[in-house]
Design a protein around this motif. Structure first.
Motif, short mmCIF file in Angstrom:
data_model
loop_
_atom_site.label_atom_id
_atom_site.label_comp_id
_atom_site.label_asym_id
_atom_site.label_seq_id
_atom_site.Cartn_x
_atom_site.Cartn_y
_atom_site.Cartn_z
N PRO A 58 5.08 -3.54 -13.33
CA PRO A 58 4.01 -4.17 -12.57
C PRO A 58 3.08 -4.91 -13.53
O PRO A 58 2.06 -4.38 -13.95
CB PRO A 58 3.30 -3.00 -11.90
CG PRO A 58 3.58 -1.83 -12.78
CD PRO A 58 4.89 -2.08 -13.46
N PHE A 79 8.95 -1.42 -8.52
CA PHE A 79 8.36 -1.33 -9.85
C PHE A 79 9.12 -0.37 -10.74
O PHE A 79 9.57 0.69 -10.31
CB PHE A 79 6.89 -0.88 -9.76
CG PHE A 79 5.99 -1.92 -9.16
CD1 PHE A 79 6.20 -3.27 -9.41
CD2 PHE A 79 4.94 -1.55 -8.34
CE1 PHE A 79 5.38 -4.24 -8.84
CE2 PHE A 79 4.10 -2.50 -7.77
CZ PHE A 79 4.34 -3.85 -8.03
N ARG A 95 -1.28 2.45 -11.88
CA ARG A 95 -1.94 2.14 -10.61
C ARG A 95 -2.91 0.97 -10.79
O ARG A 95 -3.07 0.14 -9.91
CB ARG A 95 -2.70 3.39 -10.15
CG ARG A 95 -2.88 3.54 -8.68
CD ARG A 95 -3.04 4.99 -8.27
NE ARG A 95 -4.08 5.72 -8.98
CZ ARG A 95 -5.37 5.74 -8.62
NH1 ARG A 95 -5.78 5.05 -7.58
NH2 ARG A 95 -6.24 6.44 -9.31
N ASP A 99 -2.62 -1.46 -13.05
CA ASP A 99 -1.85 -2.70 -13.18
C ASP A 99 -1.46 -3.21 -11.80
O ASP A 99 -1.47 -4.41 -11.54
CB ASP A 99 -0.57 -2.45 -14.01
CG ASP A 99 -0.89 -2.04 -15.43
OD1 ASP A 99 -1.94 -2.48 -15.94
OD2 ASP A 99 -0.10 -1.27 -16.02
N VAL A 100 -1.10 -2.27 -10.92
CA VAL A 100 -0.69 -2.66 -9.58
C VAL A 100 -1.87 -3.28 -8.84
O VAL A 100 -1.76 -4.28 -8.14
CB VAL A 100 -0.11 -1.45 -8.82
CG1 VAL A 100 0.18 -1.83 -7.37
CG2 VAL A 100 1.15 -0.95 -9.51
N LEU A 104 -2.19 -6.81 -9.80
CA LEU A 104 -1.22 -7.66 -9.12
C LEU A 104 -1.67 -7.97 -7.70
O LEU A 104 -1.51 -9.09 -7.21
CB LEU A 104 0.15 -6.98 -9.06
CG LEU A 104 0.87 -6.70 -10.37
CD1 LEU A 104 2.26 -6.14 -10.08
CD2 LEU A 104 0.99 -7.95 -11.21
N ALA A 135 3.05 -3.87 -2.70
CA ALA A 135 2.82 -3.17 -3.96
C ALA A 135 3.11 -1.68 -3.81
O ALA A 135 3.70 -1.06 -4.70
CB ALA A 135 1.39 -3.41 -4.42
N MET A 162 6.65 1.01 -5.24
CA MET A 162 6.68 2.25 -6.02
C MET A 162 7.43 3.35 -5.28
O MET A 162 7.63 4.42 -5.83
CB MET A 162 5.25 2.74 -6.25
CG MET A 162 4.43 1.83 -7.12
SD MET A 162 2.78 2.52 -7.39
CE MET A 162 1.88 1.75 -6.08
N LEU A 185 -4.93 2.33 -3.94
CA LEU A 185 -5.24 1.10 -4.67
C LEU A 185 -6.74 0.87 -4.82
O LEU A 185 -7.17 -0.23 -5.17
CB LEU A 185 -4.57 -0.10 -3.98
CG LEU A 185 -3.03 -0.07 -4.00
CD1 LEU A 185 -2.46 -1.30 -3.33
CD2 LEU A 185 -2.49 0.07 -5.41
#
Lengths: 430, 472, 455
Positions: free
Chosen positions: B357, B384, B397, B399-400, B403, B413, B417, B450
């Motif tokens: 990710p 991912f 998490r 990095d996601v 994105l 997203a 995972m 998130l």
């Protein structure tokens, strides 16, 4: 096109194009009834007074002069101007260069090769203000002939950047094969200081870090300043005669403002630190050299101080955005107009000084600024503007002859004169 | 290395704590189901015997159920780590793998020539990474506590380096058991003709083998491959409890035969009997495995990290590549061309791209590129690749989130995972989502996963809470 | 296909076709008048017949530097897919063609460099495709410098031809378009010991006998051609022209100009004469890889049909005992050119022995960021301006033995073309657009390097 050019064109121009440089038929304007002169005759005869005509004179201190005449007397330029304005006295030979361009000899303030190569880093101690390159010059060195083949007539032969103070560079005229005395303009041309990277001492001495180097330099400069002040006081009858200190005798001249300091810098941090130390704190006559990597980020800080900058040999920085940022253009655009350009020979061959400026132009430095960066600006920076850097009456007759733009690598200097004497003819170096 | 007996069923391991227990009900939960049910704002998950029995807003909690009130929290499926090297690094137990080091960034790693392959590429598709895992390592427990409830480790190398193994992290001690030792076949091209030709050659042989298989035989075939249990298409619901038949399709690697007990069925590669009535040459088990992939009986993971890798691979296999379950891009390196440049070809190779990710940069600049979004926009499903450390998984998490901030839809997203890697593995009916019948692998967050202030409160593996070692 | 005839220019504007610049040379003391240069007529490969053209491109109205020294004013270049279809002032412009307006611009062949590294090619190995990276960021920088192809080499023979090579194109993003030709050159090193030389002579003799035997076999039906004797395979390829033999010096080191040093002179006259002996034995011209003193015996080099790769600015100090015939200087490339020796220029950045490459360290004018500057230095030494462009195009392609494919703007050749904003050898000139295999792969305005620079 001037009246003078109309007289020589087109026949002579064709003759010139069709000739070898060696035999460059520098026919005098026969129409004028004046004595004719060829380059080889000039070399042999060495007349005390002669006139030069050419399609264009890049005087640098003014607008280009098309179809002018330059009168040389002894080692100096006596007059320069439109053919109608400069009277050539009877009997004075004329060197008619036809369609050629005459420019001042170039000045390179960062030049390391007049020793014939090497012999410029004495690295036992970090502070070497007692050294000078004068002792290392080889007047017969091929390097000098090669330098002048590039139209470079004045150089500052400085020691390397292996220590914080590496000694004093000699200011020289590039007269190949001549004796040392004739070459030297100033024995102590400038004191060389190095900041950043190269002079770092990695053997465990003080001076491994910027902090340590800063301290070493500051201490040396304080001692020099104190020593110079003591002598000045003594001279003014205000103190005892100071004890002679051999290691400070040369440094003293820096604080008498007789000799500038030229400082090797690497990156914006060193550039600003250098201006603070040598301008703000010690108030020396100084030239900031290299100024590269990301040095142009410091340009506005330097512009505010009017810091003299001597750029090179790097000419661009590939930025984080992928831009080939011209260093010289970066300084120029930030308002730093006191710009000269160097080769750091042998890093760039000494004869490629013009290419360095050409590359600065490629990356957006205005052409006029580039020509000045090889002539009048370095002459001023090193305190020699009264003698070199432009085609101005009273200055040394240091000039070069090219077929066109002297920055274009396609145009080698066909003739190079120093102090009125022809020192290089294209082909001499072959 | 000696064979460790870890081909044991997860059920055996978990049976003691789980047997005949009362159901557990997660109530007042915000549930990210990863199914068509979407997000259930105030729902109940009923778990019995390690499986989800019901999920929904109005699920009744049976009397006697153990109730976990997750009011204010969010429940999502456990993370599915489909491409791991955890436990293969040689740390702990002296289980250093003999597989060569990883291939990074599209440059070919020069690996020793494997048996049966040409050039530097190995053709060892029958080899199993499961045979090289030491099952008692801290890392398995660490990853589990960070939320990884499905872990698949893969062999490394160029060509056909072998088959991946699905592990079942244990709730108790840090033990991982291989529940499926033929999770997928790794196909790992390198950019250049050496690997390209070797792979093409193996694919051609496999194609021939497949045609040979499909020819009507007059005489009965004694060596028909009995590996139906490994076919992803035929996963039984309790598939992870199946001891994978212990069947070995070892290649010529010497360790393959060590400690093998004779099986009831003859394995041509192991014991070709020249005196048998069929004079036909022995089949190469590696080629047979590849033929299974071509036949759709096994799944393949194809490693292609860049557009450069794709172009090299394509120059050998053409525009109609072998179908894979997923393309694995271990690094998004713009200096070798972002994978998204070859999205159209990729869609022919696999429906899913597994990638870290991460954002990256346009070459020579600091301009951000978002190849993951580009791949998703082009119609590929994104899964991912997870890090192989607990801290890495926890910080992934963020990095996601980046994105998502830069345009990847949040549900894509989260699916990346969980359910998408589960699909790549063919185990989407078991893990990766919160639905009836799924294993109760649940992560409870204090808020939206998130949301940066949310914390992972607890991890449930098959309905059983994993003891937290997290200092928070 | 629908075509319509377009005549763009009035007769009054009919452009001059300028002959190669023949102006006098300036070589210093050792100058000599130029001699008629044998013009190697390049023979482009015939376009594949019956191939359906998928896309037409017309580069319209630019001043076209053909690459052989001629310039065609206000001329159109028609590209059919990846090939040049037609060049002229009156050409048929195919229906639906993409028009690229080059009015007021200069159109030149992409530069084909005789030596380089990077640009996505591997550092060595037997196969250039191994690890070839069509997305290497240095490709874009190379295109910005006008480079569209270069000769990649790996390994070398010592006393006999060997090594691998390929002409690699800077076809950004297109792996299949990157390899132009393979193994069109071989290389070996001077000096040879007396023993090696006699061995080489033997091999050449065996090769000649083999050629005769093959000829004889061909004249008789049912006779199978004999196999080449062991060790002559590469020699036979060189003799047949399939491979161009590069000869480098295996001895001597570079000496930093003006810094002295202890290296021997390297590729000096003795070694060059030995190379000429090799060329004579083989009956074909060879390529001298950065010779030092070839200029001093330029006629001998020309007589064998040999060629040279030179860094025009490389100075090597002369021997004081024979100052006029030793060392090297700025005139070397011009003297070789005048003697009829095709010259390709290279840059000082390879002076420590490696292949020249694109640099990002800030030194401008010394590496592959500015190949045109190296050609400009050939002009500085006395080579005529237009001939100097050949050192980057047709003559360098010839030296790479790829002139059937690249190096000039002629029908049938590969569509590797630059659109420049001025005189190709002027220091301020930039590539505005570069096409490789007929595809636009670089636009100055689309890439970060130089888009901030305006004319």
């Amino acid at each position: 096109m001037s009246h003078a050019m109309q007289r020589i064109a087109p026949g002579l121009a064709r003759t010139l194009r069709g000739s070898c440089a060696v035999g460059l038929a520098l026919v005098a304007g026969s129409l004028s009834g004046q004595e004719s002169l060829t380059a080889s005759a000039l070399r042999a005869a060495r007349p005390d007074v002669y006139a030069v005509r050419a399609a264009r004179f890049l005087t640098v201190d003014g607008a280009p002069l098309d179809g002018g005449t330059m009168l040389v007397e002894g080692s100096r330029i006596r007059a320069i101007g439109a053919a109608t304005d400069v009277a050539v006295p009877p009997g004075v030979p004329i060197l008619d260069l036809g369609d050629r361009v005459v420019s001042p000899g170039f000045v390179d303030l960062h030049h390391h090769v007049s020793s014939g190569g090497g012999d410029i880093n004495d690295m036992v101690t970090p502070i070497n203000a007692e050294l000078r390159t004068l002792d290392a010059i080889r007047p017969s060195s091929r390097a000098i002939a090669e330098t002048v083949a590039g139209g470079v007539t004045t150089t500052l032969f400085i020691p390397g950047s292996g220590t914080n103070i590496s000694g004093f560079g000699a200011l020289l005229k590039m007269k190949p094969g001549s004796d040392l005395d004739a070459m030297v303009v100033r024995e102590l041309g400038a004191m060389k200081v190095a900041q950043g990277y190269n002079p770092e001492r990695r053997s465990g001495d003080l001076g491994e870090t910027r902090m340590g180097m800063h301290h070493l330099l500051t201490e040396a400069l304080m001692r020099g300043r104190q020593y110079a002040a003591a002598w000045r006081a003594f001279a003014a009858g205000e103190g005892d005669k100071p004890e002679l200190q051999a290691d400070l005798e040369q440094l003293r001249r820096v604080f008498d403002r007789e000799v500038p300091v030229i400082i090797h810098t690497a990156g914006a941090r060193d550039c600003v630190a250098t201006a603070r130390m040598f301008q703000d704190v010690f108030q020396t006559w100084m030239i900031l050299s290299h100024g590269t990597f990301d040095g142009h980020w410091a340009a506005s800080a330097l512009a505010a101080r009017n810091t003299p900058v001597n750029l090179g040999p790097r000419m661009y920085q590939l930025t984080r955005e992928g831009r080939m940022q011209g260093i010289a253009a970066g300084y120029w655009d930030a308002g730093c107009k006191d710009l000269s350009i160097n080769t750091d020979a042998p890093v760039i061959a000494a004869e490629e000084l013009q290419l360095q400026a050409a590359m600065a132009v490629r990356l957006d430095l205005p052409w006029d600024a580039a020509l000045r960066s090889l002539t009048l600006v370095p002459a001023r920076q090193i305190g020699l503007a009264d003698r070199v850097g432009s085609l101005t009456p009273g200055k040394d007759a240091d000039f070069q002859v090219t077929r066109g733009d002297p920055l274009d690598p396609r145009h080698p200097p066909e003739l190079v004169f120093i102090e009125g004497r022809l020192v290089h003819v294209l082909g001499d170096d072959r | 290395m000696t064979k460790r007996c870890f081909l044991t069923a997860l059920a055996l391991c978990l049976s003691v704590p789980l047997a005949a227990q009362a159901p557990t009900a997660f109530v007042h939960a915000r549930i990210l189901t990863m199914t068509d049910a979407g997000t259930i704002e105030d729902g109940t998950i009923l778990v019995r015997d390690g499986r989800i029995e019901a999920v929904g807003a109005d699920v009744k909690v049976p009397p006697g159920a153990h109730v976990v009130d997750v009011a204010g929290g969010t429940v999502m499926p456990g993370l599915v780590h489909a491409w791991s090297k955890a436990g293969l690094g040689g740390g702990g137990g002296g289980a250093a793998p003999s597989f060569p080091g990883g291939r990074r960034g599209g440059r070919p790693t020069r690996v020793p020539s494997g048996g049966g392959g040409g050039g530097n590429a190995q053709v060892q598709a029958a080899r199993k990474i499961a045979d090289q895992i030491y099952d008692r390592q801290d890392i398995f427990g660490e990853l589990l506590r960070a939320g990884v409830t499905t872990l698949v480790v893969h062999p490394d190398g160029t060509g056909f380096p072998g088959q991946a193994a699905e592990l079942a992290p244990n709730v108790g001690p840090d033990v991982a058991l291989a529940v499926r030792d033929e999770a997928y076949v790794v196909v790992s091209p390198a950019p250049g003709p050496r690997a390209g030709k070797a792979i093409k050659d193996a694919l051609d042989k496999a194609q021939k083998a497949l045609e040979e298989r499909k020819k009507p035989k007059e005489e009965p075939k004694p060596e028909e491959k009995p590996a139906e249990g490994d076919k992803p298409a035929e996963q039984k619901p309790e598939g992870e409890a199946k001891p994978a038949e212990g069947e070995k399709k070892e290649g010529p690697a010497p360790e393959g035969k060590e400690g093998e007990k004779p099986k009831t069925e003859e394995k041509p590669a192991e014991a070709p009997k020249p005196q048998e009535k069929k004079p036909e040459p022995p089949k190469d088990p590696n080629i047979e495995v590849i033929a299974d992939v071509l036949d759709g009986q096994r799944r393949a993971f194809l490693t292609l990290g860049s557009a450069m890798d794709v172009q090299h691979y394509r120059s050998f296999v053409g525009d109609e590549p072998m179908k894979s379950a997923a393309v694995v891009a271990e690094r998004l390196d713009p200096r070798t061309g972002l994978l998204s440049l070859e999205a159209e070809w990729l869609k022919k190779a696999a429906p899913i791209v597994l990638t870290p990710p991460a954002m990256t940069q346009v070459p020579n600049t600091r301009t951000l590129a978002h190849p993951i979004k580009d791949l998703a926009d082009a119609g590929l499903q994104i899964g991912f690749l997870l890090p192989d450390s607990a801290n890495g998984v926890r910080s992934m998490r963020f990095d996601v989130m980046e994105l998502v901030r830069c345009g990847l839809p949040a549900d894509a997203a989260l699916r990346a995972m969980t359910v998408v890697p589960a699909q790549a593995l063919g185990i989407q009916d078991k893990v990766g989502s919160i639905a009836e019948g799924r294993r109760a692998d649940l992560l409870v967050f204090t808020g939206d996963p998130l949301d940066p202030v949310s914390d992972l409160r607890s991890v449930y593996l098959a309905g059983h809470e994993v003891e937290s070692h997290n200092p928070r | 296909m629908m075509m319509h005839r377009t005549t763009v220019l009035a007769a009054a504007l009919a452009a001059l076709t300028l002959a190669p610049d023949g102006s006098a040379q300036r070589f210093g003391r050792r100058g000599r008048p130029p001699e008629a240069q044998p013009q190697a007529a390049p023979q482009p490969e015939k376009p594949a017949e019956n191939k359906k053209v998928e896309s037409w491109t017309v580069i319209q109205g630019g001043d076209v530097h053909v690459g052989d020294g001629t310039v065609l004013r206000r001329t159109h270049v028609v590209l059919a897919d990846d090939k040049i279809h037609a060049v002229g002032q009156e050409v048929e412009i195919p229906e639906g063609a993409t028009i690229v307006d080059a009015t007021g611009k200069v159109v030149a062949p992409g530069f084909c460099l005789p030596m380089a590294s990077g640009f996505g090619a591997p550092g060595g190995g037997s196969d250039v495709r191994e690890g070839l990276n069509p997305f290497d960021p240095t490709i874009k920088m190379g295109l910005a410098a006008g480079i569209t192809s270069f000769l990649w080499t790996s390994g070398s023979g010592a006393g006999t031809p060997g090594g691998n090579s390929a002409v690699v194109k800077l076809a950004y993003g297109d792996l299949d378009g990157m390899v132009c030709v393979e193994n069109t050159t071989a290389s070996m090193r001077m000096p040879l010991s007396a023993q090696d030389l006699s061995k080489f002579r033997d091999l050449v003799e065996q090769a000649r006998k083999h050629q005769d035997a093959v000829k004889e076999a061909a004249s008789k039906p049912d006779t199978k051609a004999p196999a080449a004797p062991k060790g002559t395979e590469e020699i036979l390829k060189v003799m047949s022209g399939e491979k161009r033999l590069w000869i480098a010096s295996g001895g001597g080191g570079f000496r930093f100009p003006g810094m002295g040093g202890s290296g021997s002179r390297g590729f000096d006259q003795t070694q060059i004469r030995q190379a000429m002996e090799i060329a004579s034995l083989l009956g074909v011209g060879v390529v001298l890889d950065r010779p030092i003193e070839a200029w001093a015996i330029a006629d001998e080099v020309a007589a064998t049909g040999s060629m040279a790769v030179v860094s025009p600015r490389q100075r090597v100090e002369n021997d004081e005992a024979a100052p006029d015939t030793t060392g090297s200087n700025i005139a070397q490339s011009a003297i070789l050119h005048a003697a009829g020796v095709p010259v390709a220029v290279t840059t000082p950045s390879g002076r420590f022995g490696g292949s020249p490459s694109i640099g990002t360290g800030g030194i401008m004018g010394q590496d592959l960021n500015t190949p045109h500057v190296d050609a400009a230095f050939a002009v500085r030494g006395g080579m005529p301006n237009r001939a100097a462009l050949r050192t980057l195009t047709l003559d360098s392609a010839k030296i790479a033995n790829a002139d059937r494919r690249v190096g000039s703007i002629e029908a049938g050749k590969d569509a590797d073309i630059l659109i420049l904003d001025g005189d190709p050898l002027h220091y301020k000139t930039f590539v505005e657009t570069a096409l490789v295999n007929g595809k636009v792969v670089y636009r100055k305005d689309d890439e970060p390097f130089y888009r901030h620079i305006r004319r």
